[in-house]
Write an enzyme that holds these catalytic residues in place. Structure first.
Site, PDB file in Angstrom:
ATOM      1  N   ASP A   8     -25.421  55.592  32.412  1.00 15.56           N
ATOM      2  CA  ASP A   8     -25.578  56.966  32.844  1.00 15.56           C
ATOM      3  C   ASP A   8     -27.072  57.209  33.123  1.00 15.56           C
ATOM      4  O   ASP A   8     -27.918  56.437  32.668  1.00 15.56           O
ATOM      5  CB  ASP A   8     -25.079  57.879  31.710  1.00 15.56           C
ATOM      6  CG  ASP A   8     -25.391  59.331  31.969  1.00 15.56           C
ATOM      7  OD1 ASP A   8     -25.092  59.808  33.076  1.00 15.56           O
ATOM      8  OD2 ASP A   8     -25.947  59.977  31.062  1.00 15.56           O
ATOM      9  N   ASP A  10     -29.046  60.872  33.497  1.00 23.89           N
ATOM     10  CA  ASP A  10     -29.655  61.975  32.733  1.00 23.89           C
ATOM     11  C   ASP A  10     -29.198  61.955  31.265  1.00 23.89           C
ATOM     12  O   ASP A  10     -27.998  61.972  30.977  1.00 23.89           O
ATOM     13  CB  ASP A  10     -29.293  63.316  33.380  1.00 23.89           C
ATOM     14  CG  ASP A  10     -29.738  63.386  34.847  1.00 23.89           C
ATOM     15  OD1 ASP A  10     -30.742  62.742  35.204  1.00 23.89           O
ATOM     16  OD2 ASP A  10     -29.069  64.091  35.627  1.00 23.89           O
TER      17      ASP A  10
HETATM   18 MG   LIG Z   1     -25.886  62.057  30.658  1.00 25.85          MG
END
Ligand SMILES: [Mg+2]
Ligand SMILES: [Zn+2]
Length: 185
Positions: A8, A10
Site C-alpha cells: 500500500d 499512504d
Molecule cells: Mg494506507
C-alpha cells in the site's frame, strides 16, 4: 526464486495525510522506508505499489499529478538503492462509479500478476488497512498489517479479515517476510 510483494502507499510507505497527498511536496516517506525498499531488492523481491486514489474521481487531484507523485516516489526509491517494479492506482470513488480496481477489489493485484507473469498466490501484501490485505488473501497470498497509518490502534477482531501477521512498521514487516522466505516457509 523470485519473490513478490504488494505494498500500500499512504500510511505504509509515506505518512498518511488528512486530505490526500495533493502535491509531491506533501509526500513524506515514513522514516526508514527507503532502507526497507533497498533491503527488499537485495533479498530478491519485486515490489508493486497499489494505491486507492479516490481524490481523482472527487476532483481534488488531477490524475497526471497522482501519476507524477508515484513516478517521483519510484525515482526516490531507485536513488536510494531500492526498486518499485510498478505503481498502480485506482482513480475511482465508490459513491461515483463502481470499478474492479479499487481495493479491496482484486483488479490491480491481478493486473500486476498478469503483467509481470507471476502466481499471485505466492505473493505477500503489506498495508495499514483491511482493504489492502483482502485482495492478496483472496488470491491465496499472505498478508501483513503494519501499524503506521489507519491501523495504529488495531486490535484482533476489529475487521472481518485477520492478518497473518501484525508488524509495527514496514521494516518489521519486511524482516518477518524475508525471514520466512529464507527459511523456506
Ligand atoms: Mg494506507
Ligand atoms: Zn478503480
Amino acid at each position: 526464486m523470485a519473490r513478490y510483494i504488494f505494498l500500500d502507499r499512504d500510511g505504509t510507505i509515506n505518512i498518511e495525510r488528512p486530505n490526500y497527498v495533493q502535491r509531491w511536496e506533501q509526500f513524506e516517506f515514513i522514516p526508514g522506508v527507503l532502507d526497507v525498499l533497498r533491503l527488499l531488492k537485495e533479498n530478491g523481491f519485486q515490489v508493486f505499489v497499489v494505491t486507492n486514489q479516490s481524490c481523482i474521481a472527487r476532483g481534488i487531484v488531477d490524475e497526471p499529478v497522482v501519476v507524477e507523485i508515484n513516478r517521483r516516489m519510484c525515482e526516490a526509491v531507485r536513488d536510494a538503492g531500492g526498486e518499485i517494479a510498478r505503481a498502480y492506482h485506482c482513480p475511482h470513488a465508490p459513491e461515483i462509479s463502481e470499478c474492479e480496481c479499487r481495493k479491496p477489489a482484486i483488479g490491480l493485484y491481478e493486473r500486476a500478476a498478469r503483467e509481470f507473469g507471476f502466481d499471485s498466490s505466492q505473493a505477500w501484501a503489506v498495508g495499514d488497512d483491511a482493504r489492502d490485505l483482502k485482495p492478496c488473501r483472496a488470491l491465496g497470498g499472505r498478508v501483513v498489517l503494519v501499524k503506521t497509518g489507519k491501523s495504529a490502534g488495531y486490535e484482533k477482531g476489529f475487521w472481518d479479515i485477520e492478518p497473518d501477521y501484525v508488524a509495527d512498521d514496514l521494516l518489521a514487516a519486511a524482516k518477518l517476510i524475508i525471514g520466512i522466505e529464507n527459511t523456506g516457509g
